[in-house]
Write an enzyme that holds these catalytic residues in place. Sequence first.
Site, PDB file in Angstrom:
ATOM      1  N   PRO A  40      37.372  38.016  48.097  1.00 28.41           N
ATOM      2  CA  PRO A  40      37.197  39.064  47.086  1.00 28.41           C
ATOM      3  C   PRO A  40      37.375  40.443  47.703  1.00 28.41           C
ATOM      4  CG  PRO A  40      35.543  37.379  46.795  1.00 28.41           C
ATOM      5  CD  PRO A  40      36.279  37.039  48.051  1.00 28.41           C
ATOM      6  N   CYS A  41      38.070  41.310  46.974  1.00 28.94           N
ATOM      7  CA  CYS A  41      38.615  42.502  47.627  1.00 28.94           C
ATOM      8  C   CYS A  41      38.323  43.792  46.888  1.00 28.94           C
ATOM      9  CB  CYS A  41      40.127  42.331  47.744  1.00 28.94           C
ATOM     10  SG  CYS A  41      40.907  41.872  46.168  1.00 28.94           S
ATOM     11  N   GLN A  42      37.395  43.799  45.924  1.00 22.62           N
ATOM     12  CA  GLN A  42      37.210  45.011  45.137  1.00 22.62           C
ATOM     13  C   GLN A  42      36.852  46.212  46.003  1.00 22.62           C
ATOM     14  OE1 GLN A  42      35.986  42.033  44.505  1.00 22.62           O
ATOM     15  NE2 GLN A  42      35.897  41.580  42.318  1.00 22.62           N
TER      16      GLN A  42
END
Length: 532
Positions: A145-147
């Site tokens: 996950p890269c937010q």
Amino acid sequence: MNHIELFAGCGGLGLGLESANFRLVMANELSPMAAETFAYNFFGENLRAISAGDYPPESRKQTKWLSSQYAGSDLSNRLKENPHEYPPLGRGETDIATTDDLNGSLVIGSIIELNNLLEAQPPYAKELRESFGRGELDLVSGGPPCQSFSLAGLRQRNNQRNSLPWEMAKFVKLTQPKFALLENVTGILRAFRDNGEEFHAWFEVAKAFASVDYVPLCLHVNAKFAGVAQNRPRFIMIAVRSDILRQLEPTLNQTEKDLFEPSVKLHQRILEGIEPNFSDLRYFDAAKQSDFCQFAHSFLSPLISYHQNIRTVSDAIDDLKLRSSGSKSEYVKEINSVFGPLVQKRKIEPKHDLENHEMRKNGDRVKRRFRIYQMLRQLSTADEKVVKKLLKGEIISLPSDVAKKVMKFDFLTESGNFDCFRQQSDLEYHLITHGTKKQTQKALLASQPAPAALSIPDDACHYDHDELRTLSVREMARIQSFPDNFVFRSKVTTGGHMRRYEVPQYTQVGNAVPPLLGRALGLAISDLLRRL
């Protein structure tokens, strides 16, 4: 070829790798909502129907919870569980009792706790390394996950999610695949600034994999060059176990040796206990002419195979319009023929009409605003900025030259008809009364790939004059290159505080690695595997 999929999401990368002949050893995903979609399409397990009693509990064979607050019999609550509240390993309800429970399974739970399990139970790691007797593990892949790395969001160096690439490196150390594949947003390439110092996340991730004896090749690619109807730049790291790279060296051409040269030097410095400099490593950018040839003349060529045949939004979704002839483009035919049979062979339920294509209801005022967005996309960048100032209330009137250009367009009026404004004052009144400070939403352009930011319904509206609406989940999935028989499960969308942990259908699509990009990556790695 055997692979493990981490951060599996709804399965975009996994589907792409499967089409390149990779066989799933195990998958891991944190969100039960995304996992519901993965289980339905990869295992033919309808978790929602099982929880409702429509199927017997024992039909859930390959979907396992690592640790849950709820018993296995309480599947309904498990599917709604906040994944940030999973109990630590050993303190909750688990479906993992023996090594066989991991074999071919989707393990729902935290990668951190999964690593804890492998460290505490060496036989589990050993079985994964040996693909449960099917041969050495070829690949561990995943898109953490890269937010917090994203340029579209709040960039936070110390966000807890930023540790997940390091957890992936830890998993790779424990399972020792021949290759590791990490996908992330392009924002990971931009430095964080903290107290005047720069922190390069991609470089630190590469160092982490080098420290566990992998040689990290870092790339900047774009999914549109792999055939996806979306302008989706991405960071990719292909890490090769050092002994495997030594075996491959005689098979590498000069271009490929040049690609690996800076990575080999970084790996060597770290093994020698020397702290590398940021300048010691570079990433190769497929969008730069100077690097393009290195993609074209190496095992990376599948990543740019469509650079002269860029697919557009129209290619992806034109046949789904309300007033469409129904004729499918070559793009749609390709994704359905390449990926559709893989999904279809696992279906346990009869095929229905096209699913996930329910239209969202938009009020008349919103439709009028969508027509304004469509008009804005036809203007020059300079003129668009001027009109947006009026919409935001920053100016009270348009320059006459800009107004003349805008008055050539027809607009949806309160009468429900499309009309052009003959008076500048009438045009300005219409724009001002439909203005909004929210300017992130845009209309798509039929002749171009979709923008990268497509994860919620409000991100974009349709390009067609007569389709004043947002996109359906199916339309977003088409753009991402999912086949039509890949069905998205769980809630369609969400809001409020639940956005922090829920992963509804729109977000599942937006977060996914496009299957065509996953296929290109699989073909690149399988090229190297065949040389061993």
